[in-house]
Design a protein around this motif. Structure first.
Motif, PDB file in Angstrom:
ATOM      1  N   LEU A  77       0.831  -1.194   0.000  1.00 51.61           N
ATOM      2  CA  LEU A  77       0.000   0.000   0.000  1.00 51.61           C
ATOM      3  C   LEU A  77       0.869   1.249   0.000  1.00 51.61           C
ATOM      4  O   LEU A  77       1.963   1.257   0.565  1.00 51.61           O
ATOM      5  N   VAL A  78       0.353   2.304  -0.627  1.00 52.28           N
ATOM      6  CA  VAL A  78       0.952   3.621  -0.514  1.00 52.28           C
ATOM      7  C   VAL A  78      -0.146   4.582  -0.078  1.00 52.28           C
ATOM      8  O   VAL A  78      -1.310   4.416  -0.449  1.00 52.28           O
ATOM      9  N   SER A  79       0.228   5.558   0.741  1.00 55.37           N
ATOM     10  CA  SER A  79      -0.718   6.577   1.177  1.00 55.37           C
ATOM     11  C   SER A  79      -0.084   7.945   1.012  1.00 55.37           C
ATOM     12  O   SER A  79       1.134   8.107   1.198  1.00 55.37           O
ATOM     13  N   ALA A  80      -0.914   8.941   0.685  1.00 55.24           N
ATOM     14  CA  ALA A  80      -0.470  10.322   0.589  1.00 55.24           C
ATOM     15  C   ALA A  80      -1.129  11.115   1.705  1.00 55.24           C
ATOM     16  O   ALA A  80      -2.341  11.023   1.907  1.00 55.24           O
ATOM     17  N   PHE A  81      -0.311  11.884   2.433  1.00 52.82           N
ATOM     18  CA  PHE A  81      -0.802  12.679   3.557  1.00 52.82           C
ATOM     19  C   PHE A  81      -0.492  14.150   3.279  1.00 52.82           C
ATOM     20  O   PHE A  81       0.650  14.508   3.008  1.00 52.82           O
ATOM     21  N   LEU A  82      -1.528  14.978   3.336  1.00 52.89           N
ATOM     22  CA  LEU A  82      -1.370  16.411   3.107  1.00 52.89           C
ATOM     23  C   LEU A  82      -1.704  17.139   4.404  1.00 52.89           C
ATOM     24  O   LEU A  82      -2.834  17.045   4.899  1.00 52.89           O
ATOM     25  N   ASP A  83      -0.694  17.823   4.951  1.00 45.56           N
ATOM     26  CA  ASP A  83      -0.843  18.512   6.237  1.00 45.56           C
ATOM     27  C   ASP A  83      -1.406  17.585   7.314  1.00 45.56           C
ATOM     28  O   ASP A  83      -2.265  17.971   8.115  1.00 45.56           O
ATOM     29  N   GLY A  84      -0.949  16.331   7.323  1.00 48.47           N
ATOM     30  CA  GLY A  84      -1.342  15.391   8.356  1.00 48.47           C
ATOM     31  C   GLY A  84      -2.633  14.647   8.097  1.00 48.47           C
ATOM     32  O   GLY A  84      -3.051  13.839   8.930  1.00 48.47           O
ATOM     33  N   HIS A  85      -3.265  14.871   6.959  1.00 49.01           N
ATOM     34  CA  HIS A  85      -4.518  14.189   6.622  1.00 49.01           C
ATOM     35  C   HIS A  85      -4.286  13.268   5.427  1.00 49.01           C
ATOM     36  O   HIS A  85      -3.758  13.700   4.398  1.00 49.01           O
ATOM     37  N   GLU A  86      -4.670  11.999   5.568  1.00 49.71           N
ATOM     38  CA  GLU A  86      -4.542  11.069   4.447  1.00 49.71           C
ATOM     39  C   GLU A  86      -5.543  11.456   3.364  1.00 49.71           C
ATOM     40  O   GLU A  86      -6.749  11.524   3.614  1.00 49.71           O
ATOM     41  N   ILE A  87      -5.046  11.705   2.158  1.00 49.32           N
ATOM     42  CA  ILE A  87      -5.931  12.102   1.066  1.00 49.32           C
ATOM     43  C   ILE A  87      -6.059  11.022   0.004  1.00 49.32           C
ATOM     44  O   ILE A  87      -6.950  11.082  -0.853  1.00 49.32           O
ATOM     45  N   GLY A  88      -5.187  10.014   0.027  1.00 54.84           N
ATOM     46  CA  GLY A  88      -5.270   8.945  -0.968  1.00 54.84           C
ATOM     47  C   GLY A  88      -4.510   7.725  -0.519  1.00 54.84           C
ATOM     48  O   GLY A  88      -3.505   7.828   0.197  1.00 54.84           O
ATOM     49  N   THR A  89      -4.992   6.558  -0.943  1.00 56.76           N
ATOM     50  CA  THR A  89      -4.291   5.307  -0.663  1.00 56.76           C
ATOM     51  C   THR A  89      -4.542   4.346  -1.811  1.00 56.76           C
ATOM     52  O   THR A  89      -5.620   4.357  -2.419  1.00 56.76           O
ATOM     53  N   SER A  90      -3.557   3.520  -2.111  1.00 55.84           N
ATOM     54  CA  SER A  90      -3.640   2.650  -3.275  1.00 55.84           C
ATOM     55  C   SER A  90      -2.811   1.401  -3.059  1.00 55.84           C
ATOM     56  O   SER A  90      -1.797   1.415  -2.350  1.00 55.84           O
ATOM     57  N   VAL A  91      -3.223   0.312  -3.715  1.00 52.05           N
ATOM     58  CA  VAL A  91      -2.397  -0.884  -3.820  1.00 52.05           C
ATOM     59  C   VAL A  91      -1.257  -0.594  -4.797  1.00 52.05           C
ATOM     60  O   VAL A  91      -1.439   0.128  -5.783  1.00 52.05           O
ATOM     61  N   ILE A  92      -0.093  -1.153  -4.542  1.00 51.49           N
ATOM     62  CA  ILE A  92       1.086  -0.846  -5.346  1.00 51.49           C
ATOM     63  C   ILE A  92       1.710  -2.105  -5.944  1.00 51.49           C
ATOM     64  O   ILE A  92       1.433  -3.230  -5.536  1.00 51.49           O
ATOM     65  N   LEU A  93       2.577  -1.869  -6.923  1.00 48.01           N
ATOM     66  CA  LEU A  93       3.573  -2.842  -7.369  1.00 48.01           C
ATOM     67  C   LEU A  93       4.931  -2.360  -6.873  1.00 48.01           C
ATOM     68  O   LEU A  93       5.150  -1.162  -6.697  1.00 48.01           O
ATOM     69  N   TYR A  94       5.866  -3.304  -6.684  1.00 43.02           N
ATOM     70  CA  TYR A  94       7.210  -2.916  -6.273  1.00 43.02           C
ATOM     71  C   TYR A  94       8.205  -3.920  -6.839  1.00 43.02           C
ATOM     72  O   TYR A  94       7.833  -4.926  -7.452  1.00 43.02           O
TER      73      TYR A  94
END
Length: 234
Positions: A120-137
């Protein structure tokens, strides 16, 4: 008539096999714990029961974190420090799926948190999670590096000459070509070291990310968190 120890042992093994068979049937198994984001691996029952009372009354689909909850999740490698809220993702995501809910937030300090163990990857803007997704690596000699990487550059359209493959919405992390970029995220696939995310997610992430924003890549199992990867497609 008494039964022999061997018979009791055989019956015990049969019972265990039946339980495992049920648990490994993803389409028939009980639903997973709520919030398949940073808090999903904090699987203590009292917390699951407490989550609904902390849902953000102003923004549906978001869970407010107390300072204690945020600190506990950060210690387990699930989220970065100083997170204030996470997305209330109620179902375990499959490859190709993502959630994006920025509630109108378009600027601020962006932190991207990728967990290779939980895929999983998550994006946090000013401490708030705004997006999350399954990933490849990356695997098998092309492992994705762990650590914190300030974004060096961003390219909306890029085609890898080395692998003759498109890398749209690339956020460059290293000098040797590791990036977060749009991919066809399917179960069983891997990258050559990059973090691959669904194209629509990559486009949204590209729009808010800037050079200097930090991408942190971790393995939560190193912090003692049980692994709970994404479900296969199907």
């Amino acid at each position: 008539m008494s039964r022999s120890p061997r018979l009791w042992a055989a019956l015990g093994l049969f019972a265990v096999a039946c339980v495992l068979l049920v648990l490994l049937m993803p389409m028939r198994a009980p639903p997973p714990p709520p919030a398949m984001n940073g808090l999903s691996a904090m699987a203590a029952a009292p917390q699951e029961e407490a989550l609904p009372s902390r849902r953000d009354p102003e923004h549906e689909g978001r869970i407010l974190l107390s300072a204690a909850d945020a600190a506990a999740a950060a210690r387990q490698g699930l989220i970065p420090a100083d997170v204030r809220s996470v997305l209330d993702v109620r179902e375990r995501m499959r490859h190709g799926q993502f959630v994006w809910q920025d509630n109108g937030r378009v600027s601020g300090r962006l932190v991207i948190w990728a967990d290779l163990d939980r895929q999983l990857v998550s994006a946090f803007l000013d401490g708030h999670e705004i997006g999350t997704s399954v990933i490849l690596y990356g695997t098998e000699g092309k492992a994705t590096p762990e650590g914190s990487f300030p974004i060096k550059d961003k390219r909306e359209r890029y085609h890898s000459r080395t692998y003759d493959a498109p890398m749209p919405y690339s956020l460059w992390l290293t000098d040797d070509g590791v990036a977060v970029h749009g991919s066809d995220v399917r179960w069983g696939r891997a990258t050559h070291g990059c973090i691959g995310v669904p194209l629509a997610f990559a486009r949204r992430l590209f729009a808010v990310a800037e050079p200097g924003d930090v991408v942190t890549i971790v393995r939560s199992s190193a912090h003692g968190t049980s692994r709970e990867p994404a479900l296969p497609q199907g």
